[in-house]
Scaffold this active site. Structure first.
Site, PDB file in Angstrom:
ATOM      1  N   SER A 180       0.797  -1.235   0.000  1.00 28.14           N
ATOM      2  CA  SER A 180       0.000   0.000   0.000  1.00 28.14           C
ATOM      3  C   SER A 180       0.827   1.282   0.000  1.00 28.14           C
ATOM      4  CB  SER A 180      -0.979   0.001   1.169  1.00 28.14           C
ATOM      5  OG  SER A 180      -0.295  -0.127   2.393  1.00 28.14           O
ATOM      6  N   HIS A 208      -5.107  -2.941  -3.271  1.00 23.67           N
ATOM      7  CA  HIS A 208      -4.655  -2.015  -4.327  1.00 23.67           C
ATOM      8  C   HIS A 208      -4.445  -2.689  -5.675  1.00 23.67           C
ATOM      9  CE1 HIS A 208      -4.147   1.163  -1.368  1.00 23.67           C
ATOM     10  NE2 HIS A 208      -3.708   0.207  -0.574  1.00 23.67           N
ATOM     11  N   LYS A 240     -11.082   1.468  -2.544  1.00 25.99           N
ATOM     12  CA  LYS A 240     -10.059   1.869  -3.498  1.00 25.99           C
ATOM     13  C   LYS A 240     -10.663   1.918  -4.907  1.00 25.99           C
ATOM     14  CE  LYS A 240      -7.370   1.401   0.177  1.00 25.99           C
ATOM     15  NZ  LYS A 240      -7.226   0.516   1.327  1.00 25.99           N
TER      16      LYS A 240
HETATM   17  C1  PLP Z   1      -7.023   0.376   2.701  1.00 26.04           C
HETATM   18  C2  PLP Z   1      -6.483  -0.949   3.095  1.00 26.04           C
HETATM   19  C3  PLP Z   1      -7.128  -1.729   4.048  1.00 26.04           C
HETATM   20  C4  PLP Z   1      -8.273  -1.204   4.859  1.00 26.04           C
HETATM   21  O1  PLP Z   1      -9.424  -1.129   4.126  1.00 26.04           O
HETATM   22  P1  PLP Z   1     -10.596  -0.163   4.611  1.00 26.04           P
HETATM   23  O2  PLP Z   1     -11.782  -0.646   3.884  1.00 26.04           O
HETATM   24  O3  PLP Z   1     -10.171   1.214   4.254  1.00 26.04           O
HETATM   25  O4  PLP Z   1     -10.700  -0.355   6.101  1.00 26.04           O
HETATM   26  C5  PLP Z   1      -6.653  -2.991   4.269  1.00 26.04           C
HETATM   27  N1  PLP Z   1      -5.571  -3.475   3.615  1.00 26.04           N
HETATM   28  C6  PLP Z   1      -4.902  -2.729   2.724  1.00 26.04           C
HETATM   29  C7  PLP Z   1      -3.702  -3.309   2.041  1.00 26.04           C
HETATM   30  C8  PLP Z   1      -5.330  -1.433   2.449  1.00 26.04           C
HETATM   31  O5  PLP Z   1      -4.656  -0.687   1.587  1.00 26.04           O
END
Ligand code: PLP
Length: 387
Positions: A180, A208, A240
């Site tokens: 991330s 991602h 995302k």
């Molecule tokens: C954004 C993210 C999360 C968390 O997801 P949310 O729905 O925002 O709580 C978990 N794992 C990764 C790798 C992320 O980038």
């Protein structure tokens, strides 16, 4: 230890001195990839809306019409009376999309990761995680109460050494698909071979990668052609590339049924609003039906990388929508972000403890909604601030 009010003030002051203090900016309105902050329009280069679906008129329309029929809230948890036909259909479509038996929707990605890890692993088991995994995966391991071991980033030899120390136990290997904060990709083929040899669970959080990688946007497992047996636990988030909110885990019938019984962050929380599930169904179909979004994104990524390389900007080696510019110090990263903001660009500074100390960076994210002209403007501004 109880922190007294004075201690808190002191702790906050010291965060400020170290350039590690975090604060929020208030978004007043959104218009395409521009946002208004304190009355000023700035170009957004820090959103994870990689395909530009968050403001898509069809997604918004589906959200509104589902709110008309279901109301705003879901009313309760999934196991009480909060599981709507929209949730159910989305789960079936996600299972189909990922090539897994089933999918299970959670309210956030953070909660999926806590629920899956702590739902399947417990005291006496061993969890291995990449050093750069997302905080929610790390926290899931702490909650599980299992033995917890972190291996060096993408270093499989280091993982093997760590595994040898815990022979005979139930293992789980956990990794981000696309990391991330670095944007690089996990070696999932190799991890899968190791996991199968050791009868370990392999969990890939591809928050991602979905929407961005793979011919249909089904992420790193589609790109690498890895089936359910090779990657038994696959996580994706809607916040995302889907442009909505919430998350899911996909896997075998037995795993999903087990999680319904055992994942506390699934059981003891209110279901996502059905309208969010409906909007997400719409993004999912756009994600598949409009590959030009992924193509446009990849075109912009390559264009940005070529431009940055010409300017000798300190880019990290990422091929995804996350393009970090490594600056090192927290103060430098913060100053760079502030200077960009003054020039009309919103790029966030990522500092410790989100990334290791000494590797503070600007985390630039690209979207299919950006234009070549906008990338040129950003490159110009980056050139100015790094010169
Ligand atoms: C954004 C993210 C999360 C968390 O997801 P949310 O729905 O925002 O709580 C978990 N794992 C990764 C790798 C992320 O980038």
């Amino acid at each position: 230890m109880v922190l007294k009010l004075n201690d808190l003030q002191q702790a906050l002051e010291s965060l400020k001195k170290l350039s590690l203090y975090r604060s929020r900016r208030v978004v007043e309105s959104v218009e395409g990839n521009y946002v208004q902050i304190e009355g000023r329009k700035v170009l957004n280069f820090c959103s994870n809306d990689y395909l530009g679906l968050a403001n898509h008129p069809d997604v918004i329309k589906r959200f509104k019409s589902a709110a008309d029929s279901y109301g705003v809230g879901s009313g309760s948890a999934h196991l009480v009376c909060g599981h709507s036909a929209e949730h159910h259909a989305l789960e079936e479509e996600l299972a189909d999309f990922t090539g897994r038996d089933r999918a299970l929707i959670f309210s956030t990605g953070y909660m999926v990761n806590l629920g899956v890890i702590a739902g399947l692993m417990s005291k006496g088991d061993v969890i291995f995680q990449d050093k750069l995994n997302h905080a929610s995966l790390i926290d899931g391991s702490k909650l599980a109460g299992a033995i917890f071991s972190r291996y060096l980033h993408n270093d499989l030899a280091n993982l093997s050494i760590k595994m040898q120390k815990h022979q005979g136990k139930q293992f789980m290997i956990v990794t981000d698909g696309v990391f991330s904060m670095d944007g690089d990709q996990a070696k999932v083929v190799e991890l899968s071979e190791i996991a199968q040899k050791k009868s370990a669970y392999l969990m890939v959080d591809d928050a991602h990668g979905f929407g961005v990688l793979g011919k249909n946007g089904a992420g790193i497992v589609e790109q690498l052609k890895l089936n359910q047996k090779q990657v038994p636990l696959l996580v994706g988030t809607f916040g995302k590339a889907f442009g909505t909110s919430g998350a899911f885990v996909a896997g075998s019938e037995e795993i999903i049924e087990t999680l319904i019984q055992k994942a506390r962050t699934y059981i003891y929380t209110t279901a996502l609003p059905p309208a969010i599930a409906a909007a997400t169904r719409c993004s999912l179909s756009l994600m598949q039906a409009e590959p030009w979004r992924r193509e446009q994104l990849n075109y912009l990524i390559n264009y940005f990388k070529a431009g940055a390389s010409q300017l000798a900007l300190p880019l990290m080696s990422s091929k995804t929508a996350i393009q970090p510019l490594l600056l090192g110090g927290s103060a430098e990263a913060l100053a760079a972000s502030e200077s960009l903001f003054q020039q009309g660009f919103w790029v966030s500074a990522i500092r410790a403890p989100t990334v290791p100390k000494g590797s503070a960076r600007l985390r630039i994210t690209l979207s299919a909604g950006h234009t070549i002209e906008q990338i040129d403007q950003l490159l110009d501004a980056l050139d100015k601030i790094t010169r």
